[in-house]
Design an enzyme around this catalytic site. Structure first.
Site, mmCIF file in Angstrom:
data_model
loop_
_atom_site.group_PDB
_atom_site.id
_atom_site.type_symbol
_atom_site.label_atom_id
_atom_site.label_comp_id
_atom_site.label_asym_id
_atom_site.label_seq_id
_atom_site.Cartn_x
_atom_site.Cartn_y
_atom_site.Cartn_z
ATOM 1 N N LYS A 39 0.840 -1.200 0.000
ATOM 2 C CA LYS A 39 0.000 0.000 0.000
ATOM 3 C C LYS A 39 0.878 1.255 0.000
ATOM 4 C CE LYS A 39 -3.902 -2.247 2.336
ATOM 5 N NZ LYS A 39 -4.784 -2.215 3.514
ATOM 6 N N TYR A 79 -12.563 -2.807 -3.179
ATOM 7 C CA TYR A 79 -13.101 -2.716 -1.814
ATOM 8 C C TYR A 79 -14.628 -2.609 -1.800
ATOM 9 C CZ TYR A 79 -8.451 -2.278 0.327
ATOM 10 O OH TYR A 79 -7.170 -2.528 0.779
ATOM 11 N N ASN A 142 -1.796 -0.010 7.267
ATOM 12 C CA ASN A 142 -1.293 -1.355 7.567
ATOM 13 C C ASN A 142 -0.455 -1.969 6.436
ATOM 14 O OD1 ASN A 142 -3.465 -1.825 5.923
ATOM 15 N ND2 ASN A 142 -4.576 -3.137 7.350
ATOM 16 N N HIS A 145 -1.710 -5.383 1.418
ATOM 17 C CA HIS A 145 -2.975 -6.075 1.180
ATOM 18 C C HIS A 145 -2.683 -7.499 0.745
ATOM 19 C CE1 HIS A 145 -6.833 -7.266 -0.492
ATOM 20 N NE2 HIS A 145 -6.157 -7.685 -1.556
ATOM 21 N N GLU A 156 -9.738 -10.449 -7.597
ATOM 22 C CA GLU A 156 -8.810 -9.324 -7.445
ATOM 23 C C GLU A 156 -7.700 -9.363 -8.503
ATOM 24 O OE1 GLU A 156 -7.481 -9.335 -3.370
ATOM 25 O OE2 GLU A 156 -9.472 -8.847 -2.597
HETATM 26 N N1 LIG Z 1 -9.394 3.632 9.168
HETATM 27 C C1 LIG Z 1 -9.837 2.374 9.181
HETATM 28 N N2 LIG Z 1 -9.447 1.558 8.223
HETATM 29 C C2 LIG Z 1 -9.883 0.294 8.238
HETATM 30 C C3 LIG Z 1 -10.747 -0.199 9.220
HETATM 31 N N3 LIG Z 1 -11.016 -1.480 8.961
HETATM 32 C C4 LIG Z 1 -10.351 -1.748 7.888
HETATM 33 N N4 LIG Z 1 -9.671 -0.708 7.434
HETATM 34 C C5 LIG Z 1 -8.828 -0.618 6.306
HETATM 35 O O1 LIG Z 1 -9.476 -1.262 5.259
HETATM 36 C C6 LIG Z 1 -8.689 -2.310 4.794
HETATM 37 C C7 LIG Z 1 -9.530 -3.365 4.294
HETATM 38 O O2 LIG Z 1 -10.182 -3.958 5.351
HETATM 39 P P1 LIG Z 1 -10.331 -5.472 5.331
HETATM 40 O O3 LIG Z 1 -10.429 -6.006 3.952
HETATM 41 O O4 LIG Z 1 -11.412 -5.807 6.306
HETATM 42 O O5 LIG Z 1 -8.952 -5.836 5.958
HETATM 43 P P2 LIG Z 1 -7.873 -6.775 5.357
HETATM 44 O O6 LIG Z 1 -8.531 -7.799 4.511
HETATM 45 O O7 LIG Z 1 -6.988 -7.232 6.452
HETATM 46 O O8 LIG Z 1 -7.059 -5.729 4.480
HETATM 47 P P3 LIG Z 1 -6.776 -5.766 2.945
HETATM 48 O O9 LIG Z 1 -5.760 -6.836 2.822
HETATM 49 O O10 LIG Z 1 -6.290 -4.396 2.665
HETATM 50 O O11 LIG Z 1 -8.081 -6.102 2.294
HETATM 51 C C8 LIG Z 1 -7.803 -2.665 5.960
HETATM 52 O O12 LIG Z 1 -6.600 -3.284 5.593
HETATM 53 C C9 LIG Z 1 -7.549 -1.342 6.562
HETATM 54 O O13 LIG Z 1 -6.505 -0.654 5.888
HETATM 55 C C10 LIG Z 1 -11.154 0.708 10.251
HETATM 56 O O14 LIG Z 1 -11.925 0.378 11.158
HETATM 57 N N5 LIG Z 1 -10.672 1.969 10.183
HETATM 58 N N1 LIG Z 2 -11.664 -0.482 11.220
HETATM 59 C C1 LIG Z 2 -10.869 -0.043 10.233
HETATM 60 N N2 LIG Z 2 -10.377 1.206 10.287
HETATM 61 C C2 LIG Z 2 -9.598 1.662 9.307
HETATM 62 N N3 LIG Z 2 -9.257 0.959 8.223
HETATM 63 C C3 LIG Z 2 -9.719 -0.285 8.124
HETATM 64 C C4 LIG Z 2 -10.547 -0.862 9.109
HETATM 65 N N4 LIG Z 2 -10.857 -2.112 8.731
HETATM 66 C C5 LIG Z 2 -10.243 -2.297 7.581
HETATM 67 N N5 LIG Z 2 -9.573 -1.232 7.191
HETATM 68 C C6 LIG Z 2 -8.810 -1.062 5.993
HETATM 69 O O1 LIG Z 2 -9.401 -1.743 4.955
HETATM 70 C C7 LIG Z 2 -8.521 -2.737 4.468
HETATM 71 C C8 LIG Z 2 -9.263 -3.889 3.976
HETATM 72 O O2 LIG Z 2 -9.972 -4.434 5.022
HETATM 73 P P1 LIG Z 2 -10.102 -5.974 5.145
HETATM 74 O O3 LIG Z 2 -10.184 -6.550 3.811
HETATM 75 O O4 LIG Z 2 -11.206 -6.257 6.123
HETATM 76 O O5 LIG Z 2 -8.765 -6.359 5.873
HETATM 77 P P2 LIG Z 2 -7.422 -6.978 5.267
HETATM 78 O O6 LIG Z 2 -6.657 -5.831 4.710
HETATM 79 O O7 LIG Z 2 -6.724 -7.586 6.427
HETATM 80 O O8 LIG Z 2 -7.875 -7.951 4.262
HETATM 81 C C9 LIG Z 2 -7.601 -3.012 5.591
HETATM 82 O O9 LIG Z 2 -6.382 -3.549 5.240
HETATM 83 C C10 LIG Z 2 -7.430 -1.648 6.157
HETATM 84 O O10 LIG Z 2 -6.529 -0.904 5.367
HETATM 85 MG MG LIG Z 3 -9.330 -7.513 2.982
#
Ligand SMILES: Nc1nc2c(ncn2[C@@H]2O[C@H](COP(=O)(O)OP(=O)(O)OP(=O)(O)O)[C@@H](O)[C@H]2O)c(=O)[nH]1
Ligand SMILES: Nc1ncnc2c1ncn2[C@@H]1O[C@H](COP(=O)(O)OP(=O)(O)O)[C@@H](O)[C@H]1O
Ligand SMILES: [Mg+2]
Length: 180
Positions: A39, A79, A142, A145, A156
């Site tokens: 990222k 997303y 974080n 991805h 994807e």
């Molecule tokens: N600011 C914020 N970002 C979140 C939050 N939850 C997820 N993200 C961001 O959204 C990303 C996507 O969420 P998820 O797909 O649920 O997390 P993920 O699968 O671990 O992350 P990806 O590998 O990026 O898809 C996260 O990696 C976080 O960067 C959140 O509560 N707050």
């Molecule tokens: N609660 C959150 N607050 C901020 N960003 C979030 C949050 N949850 C997820 N994200 C972001 O969305 C990304 C995608 O979310 P998710 O797909 O759920 O997690 P992951 O990246 O682990 O696959 C996350 O990596 C993170 O960047």
């Molecule tokens: Mg994810």
């Protein structure tokens, strides 16, 4: 030494040479693929090499790699399941804040293993030793991805890559001892 096919780029210098002792039938998941993306925060923090190193050391093969400024339209599709989340606008802002490095990695159970390598979504809960557990502190930054299911990975990968951008390593297995 590369040849192009209609659907993918293939390496031909190994064809007909000694193949590894295991066939794909022995390891049905050997061709599994996943999408991993460094990222914008990971790119800006010079973590591309560190992240690639961890996937290489584990024994996965890189089949696609590119650096791009991700278009918002692509991210909206990527997303789509998070569109209703309160953090969605800030997520898109973050993901468009700089270039990302998108990769496709291949290997046995690569989807599940990648999630283990990457660690929990929230770095506060990510185990030390994982990418997020070692290199990040906040969920909104974080660094990486990784697809979370085989089906999601297929979707994807087709969003981020044309099939002609992906390498077919078939015939090059003699080159590496790890690829189970
Ligand atoms: N600011 C914020 N970002 C979140 C939050 N939850 C997820 N993200 C961001 O959204 C990303 C996507 O969420 P998820 O797909 O649920 O997390 P993920 O699968 O671990 O992350 P990806 O590998 O990026 O898809 C996260 O990696 C976080 O960067 C959140 O509560 N707050
Ligand atoms: N609660 C959150 N607050 C901020 N960003 C979030 C949050 N949850 C997820 N994200 C972001 O969305 C990304 C995608 O979310 P998710 O797909 O759920 O997690 P992951 O990246 O682990 O696959 C996350 O990596 C993170 O960047
Ligand atoms: Mg994810």
């Amino acid at each position: 030494m590369w040849s192009s096919t209609r659907t993918s780029v293939s390496c031909f210098w190994g064809q007909g040479q000694v193949r590894s002792r295991s066939s794909n039938a022995d390891f049905p998941g050997i061709k599994e693929r996943t999408l991993v993306a460094v990222k914008p925060d990971g790119v800006q923090r010079r973590l591309i090499g560190e992240i690639i190193k961890r996937f290489e050391q584990r024994g996965f093969r890189l089949v696609g790699l590119k650096m791009l400024q991700a278009p918002e339209k692509l991210l909206a599709q990527h997303y789509v399941s998070l569109q209703k989340k309160p953090f969605y606008p800030s997520l898109l802002h973050y993901m468009t804040s700089g270039p990302v490095v998108a990769m496709v990695w291949e290997g046995h159970n690569v989807v599940r293993s990648s999630r283990m390598l990457v660690g929990d979504t929230d770095p506060a809960g990510a185990a030390p030793g994982t990418i997020r557990g070692d290199l990040s502190v906040h969920i909104s930054r974080n660094v990486v991805h990784a697809s979370d299911s085989v089906q999601g990975a297929e979707k994807e990968i087709s969003l981020w890559f044309q099939s002609a951008e992906l390498i077919d390593w078939e015939g090059c297995d003699h080159n590496n001892i790890y690829h189970l």
